[in-house]
Design an enzyme around this catalytic site. Structure first.
Site, short mmCIF file in Angstrom:
data_model
loop_
_atom_site.label_atom_id
_atom_site.label_comp_id
_atom_site.label_asym_id
_atom_site.label_seq_id
_atom_site.Cartn_x
_atom_site.Cartn_y
_atom_site.Cartn_z
N VAL A 130 0.84 -1.20 0.00
CA VAL A 130 0.00 0.00 0.00
C VAL A 130 0.87 1.26 0.00
O VAL A 130 0.66 2.18 -0.79
CB VAL A 130 -0.95 0.02 1.23
CG1 VAL A 130 -1.75 1.33 1.26
CG2 VAL A 130 -1.89 -1.17 1.20
N GLY A 131 1.89 1.28 0.87
CA GLY A 131 2.72 2.47 1.02
C GLY A 131 3.45 2.83 -0.26
O GLY A 131 3.46 3.99 -0.69
N HIS B 262 -14.60 -0.26 9.16
CA HIS B 262 -14.02 -0.92 7.99
C HIS B 262 -14.02 -2.42 8.27
O HIS B 262 -13.02 -2.98 8.70
CB HIS B 262 -12.60 -0.40 7.78
CG HIS B 262 -11.95 -0.87 6.51
ND1 HIS B 262 -12.61 -0.88 5.30
CD2 HIS B 262 -10.70 -1.33 6.27
CE1 HIS B 262 -11.77 -1.33 4.37
NE2 HIS B 262 -10.62 -1.62 4.93
N1 APR Z 1 7.88 0.29 11.35
C1 APR Z 1 7.88 0.59 10.02
N2 APR Z 1 7.44 -0.24 9.07
C2 APR Z 1 6.98 -1.43 9.46
C3 APR Z 1 6.92 -1.83 10.83
C4 APR Z 1 7.41 -0.89 11.78
N3 APR Z 1 7.42 -1.16 13.10
N4 APR Z 1 6.41 -3.08 10.88
C5 APR Z 1 6.14 -3.45 9.63
N5 APR Z 1 6.48 -2.47 8.76
C6 APR Z 1 6.39 -2.46 7.30
C7 APR Z 1 6.80 -3.78 6.67
O1 APR Z 1 8.21 -3.91 6.62
C8 APR Z 1 6.17 -3.67 5.29
O2 APR Z 1 7.05 -3.10 4.34
O3 APR Z 1 5.05 -2.29 6.88
C9 APR Z 1 4.98 -2.73 5.51
C10 APR Z 1 3.64 -3.38 5.27
O4 APR Z 1 3.57 -3.72 3.95
P1 APR Z 1 2.81 -5.01 3.40
O5 APR Z 1 3.18 -6.19 4.23
O6 APR Z 1 2.99 -5.07 1.93
O7 APR Z 1 1.27 -4.68 3.77
P2 APR Z 1 0.28 -3.73 2.95
O8 APR Z 1 -0.48 -4.52 1.97
O9 APR Z 1 1.00 -2.53 2.50
O10 APR Z 1 -0.75 -3.35 4.12
C11 APR Z 1 -0.35 -2.56 5.20
O11 APR Z 1 -2.53 -1.60 5.45
O12 APR Z 1 -4.43 -2.15 4.27
C12 APR Z 1 -3.75 -2.31 5.47
O13 APR Z 1 -4.46 -4.46 6.34
C13 APR Z 1 -3.39 -3.74 5.74
O14 APR Z 1 -2.64 -3.44 7.97
C14 APR Z 1 -2.21 -3.61 6.63
C15 APR Z 1 -1.54 -2.33 6.12
#
Ligand code: APR
Length: 307
Positions: free
Chosen positions: A12-13, A174
């Protein structure tokens, strides 16, 4: 140029970083706990901008100092769902992550507006506000614009008309207790309830409620990210451009709709100050009851945090 910091450069980011950069909306800082990934994705996005004609700067790293000066900080850090999981089952793990992230954000970007995306959304928005101590209007959760976009898509599917011409809104939490407003939905100003049989509307509502889970089950690993990213973008543009757009966001309620002390998806005026006003619609009694039930659901998840 405005600046947006994005914490969590996963699906997402990073997708959000890309769409914001491609549209020349703001300079972007991607921050993640994993080494290399935010720098790598920032470089990759940067190398697309010559062709796209965008002049923003995109940086990435592990240091929260990168968020300094950001008008908006988006928190996407945390675990996504696996098939069969509810968003609520992410509460314990993501509460810890959002707590740590929010502490850093409060230190490095104390004047920013926070947009929370990590699930369970409404509860994690509460976590971020209580950890940062930011004024409630400077902390909101993104889910309503996504659920609404999904509802528009499914109404388009059952009606055969373009999603672009569908006007509707999804309020509430949500999750399965979200409240797609069928009473107010229109296609090109024609009330939905006068143009479609009830079972078609019910199909669109049901697919919207399960919209995230349907994608989780298909992907097997990870959850949706293209529609979530543009749904966050819609909020960011409304805030940075001081649009006063009325969009559904998880906003703090203090008596509106007869609900208090909880973050919940409601229509709100968005501008430079963040959530500038919660808009109270005159809902039919069943939709109002569903919204209040949704608030109780969020309250239960919030009460379970940290236990
Ligand atoms: N600090 C910074 N980043 C972190 C931390 C932390 N403490 N813990 C995890 N992350 C990062 C991970 O390294 C990863 O790159 O958060 C990112 C999450 O990315 P994805 O696993 O691809 O998840 P994504 O699909 O982006 O979803 C993120 O949004 O829609 C919601 O349910 C979803 O809670 C989830 C969030």
């Amino acid at each position: 140029m405005a600046k947006v910091a994005i914490i969590g450069s996963g699906n997402v980011g990073a997708t959000l970083g890309f769409v914001l950069a491609a549209r020349n909306v703001a300079d972007i800082a991607l921050i993640d706990i994993v080494e290399g990934v935010p720098e790598g994705k920032a470089l990759d996005i940067s190398q697309s901008l010559a062709i796209l004609g965008s002049t923003v700067s995109v940086t990435g790293g592990n240091d929260y100092a990168l968020a300094k000066g950001a008008e908006i900080v988006v928190i996407t850090a945390g675990s996504p769902r696996k098939p069969g999981m509810t968003r609520d089952e992410l509460a314990a793990i993501n509460h810890r992550i959002v707590t740590n992230v929010a502490k850093q954000v409060a230190r490095h970007a104390p004047e920013s507006i926070l947009v929370i995306v990590t699930n369970p959304l409404d509860a994690m928005t509460t976590t971020a506000q209580s950890v940062t101590g930011f004024p409630k209007e400077r902390v909101m959760g993104m889910a309503g614009t996504l659920d609404t976009s999904r509802f528009r898509h499914f109404i388009s599917k059952v009606s055969g008309h373009p999603a672009r011409d569908v006007q509707c809104m999804v309020l509430g939490c949500h999750g399965d207790d979200m409240v797609p407003l069928t009473s107010a939905a229109t296609v090109s100003s024609i009330p939905l309830e006068t143009m479609l049989p009830a079972e078609d509307i019910a199909t669109a509502v049901q697919r919207t409620r399960k919209g995230g889970a349907e994608i989780v089950n298909l992907l097997k690993t990870g959850s949706a990210f293209y529609a979530p990213a543009v749904s966050i973008m819609q909020l960011i543009e409304a805030i940075l451009h001081d649009e006063k757009a009325i969009l559904p966001v998880a906003a703090w309620l203090d008596g509106e709709y007869g609900i208090s002390g909880v973050y919940l998806g409601v229509p709100a005026v968005l501008g430079k100050a963040g959530v500038e006003k919660v808009v109270e619609l005159n809902l039919p009694s069943e939709e109002l009851a569903a919204l209040r039930k949704s608030a109780e659901h969020v309250r239960e998840v919030v009460e379970g945090l940290g236990k």
